[in-house]
Design an enzyme around this catalytic site. Structure first.
Site, PDB file in Angstrom:
ATOM      1  N   GLY A 119     -26.724   4.135  14.135  1.00 40.62           N
ATOM      2  CA  GLY A 119     -27.665   5.341  14.249  1.00 40.62           C
ATOM      3  C   GLY A 119     -29.143   5.035  14.602  1.00 40.62           C
ATOM      4  O   GLY A 119     -29.928   5.511  14.288  1.00 40.62           O
ATOM      5  N   ARG A 164     -32.145   8.592  16.607  1.00 38.95           N
ATOM      6  CA  ARG A 164     -33.180   9.357  15.912  1.00 38.95           C
ATOM      7  C   ARG A 164     -33.859   8.604  14.641  1.00 38.95           C
ATOM      8  O   ARG A 164     -33.315   7.564  14.256  1.00 38.95           O
ATOM      9  CB  ARG A 164     -32.768  10.722  15.435  1.00 38.95           C
ATOM     10  N   ASP A 176     -18.993   7.321  15.118  1.00 37.99           N
ATOM     11  CA  ASP A 176     -19.215   7.804  13.979  1.00 37.99           C
ATOM     12  C   ASP A 176     -18.696   6.728  13.006  1.00 37.99           C
ATOM     13  O   ASP A 176     -17.738   6.460  12.750  1.00 37.99           O
ATOM     14  CB  ASP A 176     -18.175   9.070  13.553  1.00 37.99           C
ATOM     15  N   SER A 201     -32.691   1.896   0.313  1.00 44.13           N
ATOM     16  CA  SER A 201     -33.492   3.031  -0.235  1.00 44.13           C
ATOM     17  C   SER A 201     -33.906   2.782  -1.788  1.00 44.13           C
ATOM     18  O   SER A 201     -32.897   2.449  -2.402  1.00 44.13           O
ATOM     19  CB  SER A 201     -32.784   4.318  -0.146  1.00 44.13           C
ATOM     20  N   TYR A 238     -25.825   9.815  -3.479  1.00 44.08           N
ATOM     21  CA  TYR A 238     -26.545   9.139  -2.307  1.00 44.08           C
ATOM     22  C   TYR A 238     -27.178   7.783  -2.883  1.00 44.08           C
ATOM     23  O   TYR A 238     -27.090   6.633  -2.198  1.00 44.08           O
ATOM     24  CB  TYR A 238     -27.754   9.972  -1.852  1.00 44.08           C
ATOM     25  N   ALA A 239     -27.738   8.032  -4.054  1.00 44.99           N
ATOM     26  CA  ALA A 239     -28.222   6.857  -4.641  1.00 44.99           C
ATOM     27  C   ALA A 239     -27.138   5.653  -4.810  1.00 44.99           C
ATOM     28  O   ALA A 239     -27.209   4.277  -4.835  1.00 44.99           O
ATOM     29  CB  ALA A 239     -28.831   6.987  -6.023  1.00 44.99           C
ATOM     30  N   ALA A 240     -26.047   5.879  -5.295  1.00 45.30           N
ATOM     31  CA  ALA A 240     -24.905   5.107  -5.468  1.00 45.30           C
ATOM     32  C   ALA A 240     -24.421   4.143  -4.135  1.00 45.30           C
ATOM     33  O   ALA A 240     -24.292   3.117  -4.333  1.00 45.30           O
ATOM     34  CB  ALA A 240     -23.654   5.978  -5.914  1.00 45.30           C
ATOM     35  N   LYS A 273     -26.515   3.591  -1.832  1.00 48.62           N
ATOM     36  CA  LYS A 273     -27.657   2.837  -1.508  1.00 48.62           C
ATOM     37  C   LYS A 273     -27.912   1.587  -2.314  1.00 48.62           C
ATOM     38  O   LYS A 273     -28.034   0.458  -1.914  1.00 48.62           O
ATOM     39  CB  LYS A 273     -29.138   3.521  -1.234  1.00 48.62           C
TER      40      LYS A 273
END
Lengths: 242, 83
Positions: free
Chosen positions: A9, A12, A57, A137, A150-152, A154
């Site tokens: 990634g 950017r 990807d 994160s 998302y938290a899971a 990270k």
């Protein structure tokens, strides 16, 4: 010969900042993204001998494997991997479409594990140790409304860090997480004005972070001075979780 | 088609290389030599390194569909020969 770092990634945001800093520090960098974006092509022109990019990807196993194969073909076995690629999907979990949940897990967690596996198969054959850095994160540590899935992913990355650190430590390969706080990047663009103000108010250092706040920690963990640090999560958040 | 004896030779060669990289002395490897809990100063990570090396050299992955039990060099050679 330059040490090679694989950065997923890198077109950017934080990944681009890491890629740029590594090139300036003398590393060779192999990076991937779904699109090259506007900022990577000038870097490719500036560092033709030390920067490799391939469309990939990370959420698709064959695609990430092809990227690692391409990187190894170009630079040989890597010294380090930075698992940076990730996506954010916001929504109350009860109504978040399952396809979004699947995308999050596939890219942020399964993809990162697949890339680590593919890279390690080459790193193990390379004497002299190495580094793996997973970009997690503070959301994975503290949570945030609307970011449960998302938290899971990270938090899962931090678990990967601790387990893998134990697994490959005897080959002098260190594995650590870097957990940024709220960064002023495209991924934080969905925050409302009120949310941004609240985050800034709760941050002892009084602002959102930037990619440039995180990059020095990455360079430190890659460096020789960090050779006895493994299995840790380094939080860089202006103090919001303290 | 790679036969079992050829694979055993390759396993012996790669095992010696991995031991040398660890700074360990080479030990004789026969079909009956166990990788773990035997005379070889081998751990699970060394065994994983050996498997990755064998796959790279032969292009074969007998574990693609899942783990298959083996303990000795001869049993591993047979898995590759049959793959």
């Amino acid at each position: 010969m330059s040490r090679t770092v694989i950065v997923t990634g890198g077109s950017r945001g934080l990944g681009l900042a890491i890629t740029r800093a590594l090139l300036e520090a003398g590393y060779a960098v192999a990076t991937c993204s779904r699109h090259p974006g506007d900022d990577l092509p000038p870097l490719l022109a500036a560092y033709p001998d030390r920067l490799f990019w391939q469309q990939a990807d990370i959420g698709v196993a064959a695609s990430s494997q092809a990227f690692i194969d391409g990187a190894v073909q170009r630079f040989g076995a890597p010294w380090a991997l930075i698992n940076n690629a990730g996506i954010a999907r916001e929504g109350i979990l009860a109504t978040l479409p399952l396809v979004e949940v699947d995308d999050l897990i596939q890219t942020n967690l399964t993809g990162a594990i697949q890339v680590a596996r593919a890279a390690l198969r080459h790193m193990l054959s390379r004497p002299g140790g190495g580094r793996i850095i997973n970009i997690s994160s503070i959301i994975g540590q503290r949570g945030y409304t609307g970011l449960a899935a998302y938290a899971a992913t990270k938090a899962g990355l931090d678990g990967l860090t601790r387990a893998l650190a134990r697994e490959v430590g005897r080959r002098r390969i260190t594995v650590n997480s870097v957990a940024p706080g709220y960064l002023d990047t495209e991924m934080s663009g969905t925050l409302s004005g009120g949310q941004r103000e609240q985050i800034v108010r709760r941050t002892p250092l009084g602002r959102l972070g930037t990619a440039d706040d995180v990059v020095p920690a990455i360079l430190f963990l890659l460096g020789d001075g960090a050779h006895f640090i493994t299995g840790q999560t380094l939080t860089i958040d202006g103090g919001i979780t303290c | 088609m790679t036969d079992t004896n050829t694979m055993l030779d390759l396993i012996t060669q790669e095992t010696a290389r991995i031991l040398a990289e660890k700074g360990e002395a080479a030990l004789p490897v026969t079909a009956d030599t166990a990788f773990l809990d035997g005379p070889l100063p081998f751990d699970s990570l060394d065994l994983a390194t050996l498997i990755v090396a064998l796959e790279g050299i032969t292009g074969k992955d007998p574990f693609r569909a899942g783990f298959r039990q083996f303990n000795t060099a001869g049993e591993l050679a047979a898995l590759y020969a049959a793959a």
